[in-house]
Motif scaffolding. Sequence first.
Motif, PDB file in Angstrom:
ATOM      1  N   UNK A  62       0.832  -1.217   0.000  1.00  0.00           N
ATOM      2  CA  UNK A  62       0.000   0.000   0.000  1.00  0.00           C
ATOM      3  C   UNK A  62       0.861   1.259   0.000  1.00  0.00           C
ATOM      4  N   UNK A  63       1.900   1.276   0.823  1.00  0.00           N
ATOM      5  CA  UNK A  63       2.745   2.465   0.894  1.00  0.00           C
ATOM      6  C   UNK A  63       3.580   2.642  -0.361  1.00  0.00           C
ATOM      7  N   UNK A  64       3.981   1.543  -0.992  1.00  0.00           N
ATOM      8  CA  UNK A  64       4.746   1.630  -2.240  1.00  0.00           C
ATOM      9  C   UNK A  64       3.916   2.274  -3.349  1.00  0.00           C
ATOM     10  N   UNK A  65       2.592   2.127  -3.253  1.00  0.00           N
ATOM     11  CA  UNK A  65       1.707   2.700  -4.275  1.00  0.00           C
ATOM     12  C   UNK A  65       1.232   4.105  -3.916  1.00  0.00           C
ATOM     13  N   UNK A  66       1.715   4.667  -2.808  1.00  0.00           N
ATOM     14  CA  UNK A  66       1.208   5.962  -2.337  1.00  0.00           C
ATOM     15  C   UNK A  66       1.727   7.147  -3.138  1.00  0.00           C
ATOM     16  N   UNK A  67       2.821   6.958  -3.880  1.00  0.00           N
ATOM     17  CA  UNK A  67       3.412   8.057  -4.630  1.00  0.00           C
ATOM     18  C   UNK A  67       4.376   8.897  -3.827  1.00  0.00           C
ATOM     19  N   UNK A  68       4.524   8.620  -2.532  1.00  0.00           N
ATOM     20  CA  UNK A  68       5.479   9.348  -1.704  1.00  0.00           C
ATOM     21  C   UNK A  68       6.870   8.736  -1.843  1.00  0.00           C
ATOM     22  N   UNK A  69       7.862   9.499  -1.434  1.00  0.00           N
ATOM     23  CA  UNK A  69       9.244   9.043  -1.577  1.00  0.00           C
ATOM     24  C   UNK A  69       9.591   8.109  -0.417  1.00  0.00           C
ATOM     25  N   UNK A  70       9.044   6.897  -0.502  1.00  0.00           N
ATOM     26  CA  UNK A  70       9.269   5.873   0.517  1.00  0.00           C
ATOM     27  C   UNK A  70       9.906   4.666  -0.148  1.00  0.00           C
ATOM     28  N   UNK A  71      11.042   4.242   0.385  1.00  0.00           N
ATOM     29  CA  UNK A  71      11.747   3.073  -0.145  1.00  0.00           C
ATOM     30  C   UNK A  71      11.768   1.991   0.922  1.00  0.00           C
ATOM     31  N   UNK A  72      11.963   0.769   0.478  1.00  0.00           N
ATOM     32  CA  UNK A  72      11.918  -0.368   1.393  1.00  0.00           C
ATOM     33  C   UNK A  72      13.195  -1.188   1.244  1.00  0.00           C
ATOM     34  N   UNK A  73      13.794  -1.478   2.373  1.00  0.00           N
ATOM     35  CA  UNK A  73      15.034  -2.264   2.408  1.00  0.00           C
ATOM     36  C   UNK A  73      14.785  -3.468   3.310  1.00  0.00           C
ATOM     37  N   UNK A  74      14.742  -4.651   2.719  1.00  0.00           N
ATOM     38  CA  UNK A  74      14.479  -5.860   3.496  1.00  0.00           C
ATOM     39  C   UNK A  74      15.775  -6.363   4.127  1.00  0.00           C
ATOM     40  N   UNK A  75      15.730  -6.510   5.431  1.00  0.00           N
ATOM     41  CA  UNK A  75      16.899  -6.990   6.158  1.00  0.00           C
ATOM     42  C   UNK A  75      16.991  -8.510   6.052  1.00  0.00           C
ATOM     43  N   UNK A  76      18.204  -9.054   6.084  1.00  0.00           N
ATOM     44  CA  UNK A  76      18.344 -10.521   6.063  1.00  0.00           C
ATOM     45  C   UNK A  76      17.620 -11.154   7.247  1.00  0.00           C
ATOM     46  N   UNK A  77      17.125 -12.356   7.016  1.00  0.00           N
ATOM     47  CA  UNK A  77      16.394 -13.067   8.068  1.00  0.00           C
ATOM     48  C   UNK A  77      17.346 -13.509   9.179  1.00  0.00           C
ATOM     49  N   UNK A  78      16.826 -13.575  10.377  1.00  0.00           N
ATOM     50  CA  UNK A  78      17.575 -14.094  11.525  1.00  0.00           C
ATOM     51  C   UNK A  78      16.739 -15.191  12.179  1.00  0.00           C
ATOM     52  N   UNK A  79      17.406 -16.064  12.902  1.00  0.00           N
ATOM     53  CA  UNK A  79      16.702 -17.124  13.628  1.00  0.00           C
ATOM     54  C   UNK A  79      16.170 -16.554  14.941  1.00  0.00           C
ATOM     55  N   UNK A  80      14.891 -16.707  15.209  1.00  0.00           N
ATOM     56  CA  UNK A  80      14.338 -16.156  16.458  1.00  0.00           C
ATOM     57  C   UNK A  80      14.883 -16.880  17.678  1.00  0.00           C
ATOM     58  N   UNK A  81      14.947 -16.208  18.809  1.00  0.00           N
ATOM     59  CA  UNK A  81      15.408 -16.874  20.036  1.00  0.00           C
ATOM     60  C   UNK A  81      14.433 -17.970  20.446  1.00  0.00           C
ATOM     61  N   UNK A  82      14.975 -19.109  20.820  1.00  0.00           N
ATOM     62  CA  UNK A  82      14.131 -20.255  21.163  1.00  0.00           C
ATOM     63  C   UNK A  82      13.819 -20.327  22.639  1.00  0.00           C
TER      64      UNK A  82
END
Length: 491
Positions: A62-82
């Motif tokens: 939704x935000x990517x389609x808003x037309x505003x100057x918003x970029x997205x950077x996906x961080x590498x996955x991490x293993x959650x604490x067990x």
Amino acid sequence: MAAPPTPTLVLLPEWGAGHLMSMLESCKRLLLRGGRAFSITLLVMRPPTAQATSQVEEHVRREAASGLDIRFHRLPAVDPPADAAGVEDFIARYIQLHAPHVRDAVAGMPCPVAALVLDLFAAPMVDVARGLGVPSYVFMSSTGAMLALMLHLPVLHRVVTVGFDELDGELHVPGLPPVPPECLPCPVVDKKSPNYTWFLRLGGSFMDATGIIANTADGLEPGPLAAVADGRAVPGRPAPPVYPVGPVLSLGSSASKKDSSSEPPHQCVAWLDAQPPASVVFLCFGSMGWFEPAQVVEITAALERCGHRFLWVLRGPPSSKSGAGAPDGSEHPTDASLEELLPEGFLRRTEGKGLVWPTWAPQKEILAHPAVGGFVTHGGWNSVLESLWHGIPMAPWPLYAEQHLNAFELVADMGVAVPLKVDRKRDNFVEAAELERAVRCLMGEEGRKAREKAAEMRDVCRKAVEKGGSSDAALQRLSEALHDGAVPPTI
């Protein structure tokens, strides 16, 4: 000569909608102000559950389609604490595991970085920002009261030598009336809990930030905000500047739906259209609020006996497929089976006077409707702000997180709510007689002061965000501070 690159605000929100969207909406206001320009870079952590991941991706689309100057950077996955010992312990530790990836992302930005804006659970990453020479801001998605408590918690930890649940008396949090121990947020009741240890650490990290952005307004919470600003929250050490830019609410989509002639109103809104002004009590308990069958029976008895018109959003228990037992506490309710949950004959006996809605409902549109006169709510801060924006008094029924403190503030400090006694030892159970009393009070003459105060807070909210209002001025100060501090990242 080429124009210099636009500075970017790098955001690291927690994945829950109440955290992610309030942070993003606050920072979008900087983009929409005009004048000095920013872009936004949202660092996207992969949430620990599939349902939360799906919801985050929906927000991103939704935000990517808003037309505003918003970029997205996906961080590498991490293993959650067990081995997390609780919800807050899990969230804080899971976020902290992303610290090396956050550092690499900020260091690799191709433009000046105005600041790293951190969710309250990510506050320890002020160290990452400091190492890169980048300003850091903590975004407080909760109340100014919760901010004052978190900053003051190390002091309380030292002076209160017993567990808070063993204390005979009240706690003194600067800027608030004396707080009964049973009104403390869930994560800080037990001093021996890892959740409590995290909150001690988080409050300390707030103090190391360049500033704090808060989704509240000076006129809503003058006491707690003044206590932070004048040094009473942390004696002997000045707190970072606080920028109260709220209330930050995403109201546009609801308004546009309501005004659209090509789309029929939601069924809840259509039902409200047939009700007299201020005659309906609205019961809704957030995206994670649901009740066991025994509690549902108490609610039905209260609603029948009090006789007021009602609109009740009733959700069913989570299923394993929807995330029950999720490590981050995001147990999302399912659509309710009214035949299974409601007592026999309840719908027939309340027909025409009440509506039980078993799935998602447009809360913002409902609170904006003139037929609604009161709100029984879990007291999540976003829901509270939506209610105050429309001047609706409340009966808060806290369920988790900081909601018990929110309920205390709404009743004892703001005066916009009537009290509702919940039994924390019985999973916040409320007896039918108590709910009946609270609804009668909320909708009757006893609730007049709360209604008047809620109407007053409606005006406070709207004036704060208008041009020249206190929150608009705070946003201007924040914009200037961000531009003055923007620096190229250091790898």
